[in-house]
Scaffold this motif. Structure first.
Motif, PDB file in Angstrom:
ATOM      1  N   VAL A 359     -11.163 -74.909  12.496  1.00 51.56           N
ATOM      2  CA  VAL A 359     -11.609 -73.703  11.777  1.00 51.56           C
ATOM      3  C   VAL A 359     -12.931 -73.974  11.062  1.00 51.56           C
ATOM      4  O   VAL A 359     -13.851 -73.135  11.088  1.00 51.56           O
ATOM      5  CB  VAL A 359     -10.532 -73.226  10.781  1.00 51.56           C
ATOM      6  N   ILE A 360     -13.047 -75.129  10.424  1.00 53.50           N
ATOM      7  CA  ILE A 360     -14.304 -75.468   9.737  1.00 53.50           C
ATOM      8  C   ILE A 360     -15.450 -75.563  10.743  1.00 53.50           C
ATOM      9  O   ILE A 360     -16.537 -74.994  10.538  1.00 53.50           O
ATOM     10  CB  ILE A 360     -14.158 -76.801   8.969  1.00 53.50           C
ATOM     11  N   THR A 361     -15.202 -76.273  11.837  1.00 52.38           N
ATOM     12  CA  THR A 361     -16.216 -76.394  12.891  1.00 52.38           C
ATOM     13  C   THR A 361     -16.554 -75.027  13.466  1.00 52.38           C
ATOM     14  O   THR A 361     -17.733 -74.690  13.657  1.00 52.38           O
ATOM     15  CB  THR A 361     -15.714 -77.324  14.014  1.00 52.38           C
ATOM     16  N   GLY A 362     -15.525 -74.239  13.730  1.00 46.08           N
ATOM     17  CA  GLY A 362     -15.722 -72.904  14.296  1.00 46.08           C
ATOM     18  C   GLY A 362     -16.495 -71.985  13.375  1.00 46.08           C
ATOM     19  O   GLY A 362     -17.319 -71.177  13.831  1.00 46.08           O
ATOM     20  N   THR A 363     -16.270 -72.085  12.088  1.00 48.37           N
ATOM     21  CA  THR A 363     -16.991 -71.256  11.114  1.00 48.37           C
ATOM     22  C   THR A 363     -18.493 -71.531  11.185  1.00 48.37           C
ATOM     23  O   THR A 363     -19.312 -70.597  11.207  1.00 48.37           O
ATOM     24  CB  THR A 363     -16.468 -71.527   9.688  1.00 48.37           C
TER      25      THR A 363
END
Length: 423
Positions: A359-363
């Motif tokens: 999720v952090i990477t995707g954000t």
């Protein structure tokens, strides 16, 4: 050329559920499985893809309206509409270079296999539209057919290389042995996703978090099961969209259904692919010691993984929030919100299913994608002129996360702009 385009459109109109079985039958016969085994595998694969398509349509038909409600509820005032991948694909197929690119892309793939510059035999002809979109981008910027062909070929080469590099991860994490995923948009999110994910994994505190689907299920019991995760995340999205109680629960059930059914559909498809994959390996080991060949298919076979779907559903409201707060962004996320699982497939695999890391990477990736899509809007809008797209009220331009927010296609755009003076 018009006649060739009619033939291409007819073949594509049959759809992957019919094209895939035929392609598998031909591959099976070439690699010596015999007609009966190859035909049986082709039919099972076609049925599996029917199931995948039905579940994917459930995802899109449920998530699309919910996303629209969220956009309306939060009153986003942006001028570039994210028309989604279907509109981008239609624009690519409607471009002047579309008909000639199918045989060229097939030839390039075969040449790369024979010269051992790729191990991927890309039978996912429908997704050639990503290559054609790159060609159309080059054509719109320069007006040159030769440059358009160069752009499409460059895009294809890079995607096939990424498919090769990620195939071991696809085999290990997704348990898809002998398979690679040369879907243009999925591959385009891989390089930055890999690098950003590595950085995230170095952040103190975050790097020690274990949040893959199995760990979550162990910690939360029944509420950690994939279908329950889908139910909970679907209900949260319904609440954010301001739906009534019944619609919230319906959204939750639909998302739970996607989480439960997609992996089962993939298992059916793999039941047909395994005999073909084994036949390919056996023949190559006999005739070419050490040679390996991957069968390239749609990344849809990866999006049913619980960690992929959980990551994607969390990123839907995050994407809308990013569109509001990012200075300089003009893109209103809409059409491609349901396609986020495809963008995250390799990222989740790189992070071994860790949902927090993904999720952090995707954000970060989605933020970059919104900026690229904004920058791509002028050319994207020009491309849509041939696709009979009706501009929504209040919108001045068109873009998409799939094509406009795609790193590889954006780099093709910058390359075309640099070369424009020579044409």
């Amino acid at each position: 050329m018009d006649k060739l385009m009619e033939i291409v459109q007819y073949i594509l109109g049959i759809g992957p559920t019919a094209i895939l079985p035929l392609a598998i039958l031909i591959i099976g016969l070439i690699f010596g499985t015999g007609f009966k085994k190859a035909f049986n595998s082709g039919i099972i694969i076609g049925i599996g893809f029917v199931g995948i398509s039905l579940v994917a349509n459930l995802l899109t038909s449920t998530l699309g309206p919910v996303a629209q409600q969220m956009v309306e509820r939060f009153g986003l005032n942006l001028t570039v509409i994210d028309a989604g991948w279907p509109a981008a694909a239609a624009a690519a197929w409607a471009s002047p270079v579309a008909a000639i690119m199918i045989p060229i892309c097939l030839a390039v793939n075969l040449i790369m296999i024979f010269t051992k510059t790729t191990k991927t035999l890309d039978i996912d002809i429908w997704n050639y539209w990503h290559f054609i979109a790159a060609g159309a981008t080059g054509y719109i910027v320069t007006g040159s057919w030769w440059f358009a062909i160069l752009c499409a070929v460059l895009y294809e080469i890079v995607v096939l290389i990424v498919a090769d590099k990620t195939a071991p991860m696809v085999s290990e994490f997704y348990e898809l042995d002998g398979i690679s995923l040369p879907t243009g948009s999925t591959a385009a999110f891989a390089p930055l996703g890999y690098l950003i994910g590595k950085v995230v994994d170095k952040i103190p505190g975050i790097n020690s978090i274990k949040a893959d689907a199995e760990t979550i299920q162990k910690k939360f019991g029944i509420f950690g099961q994939p279908m329950m995760m889908g139910l909970i995340l679907g209900c949260i999205l319904g609440i954010l969209a301001g739906l009534d109680v019944g619609a919230i629960f319906k959204t939750g059930i639909s998302m739970g259904g996607v989480m439960l059914l997609m992996p089962r559909m993939v298992k059916i498809l793999m039941e047909g692919l395994i005999p073909i994959s084994e036949a390919v390996k056996t023949m190559l080991q006999k005739k070419y010691a050490g040679r390996e060949l991957y069968i390239g298919i749609d990344a849809a076979v990866s999006v049913g993984h619980p960690s992929v779907m959980a990551t994607a559903l969390i990123l839907v409201p995050i994407t809308i929030f990013l569109a509001v707060i990012l200075p300089g962004n003009k893109v209103l996320p809409f059409g491609d919100l349901a396609t986020i699982p495809f963008y995250m497939a390799f990222i989740v695999g790189f992070r071994k299913g860790n949902i927090v890391h993904s999720v952090i990477t995707g954000t970060i990736l989605i933020a970059i994608s919104l900026f690229m899509a904004t920058n791509f809007a002028e050319v994207h809008t020009a491309m849509m002129a041939n696709a009979d797209f009706n501009m929504p009220n209040g919108m001045t331009q068109i873009s998409s996360l799939d094509m406009g927010g795609n790193l590889f296609n954006w780099l093709i755009l910058k390359f075309a702009e640099l070369c424009k003076a020579f044409f």
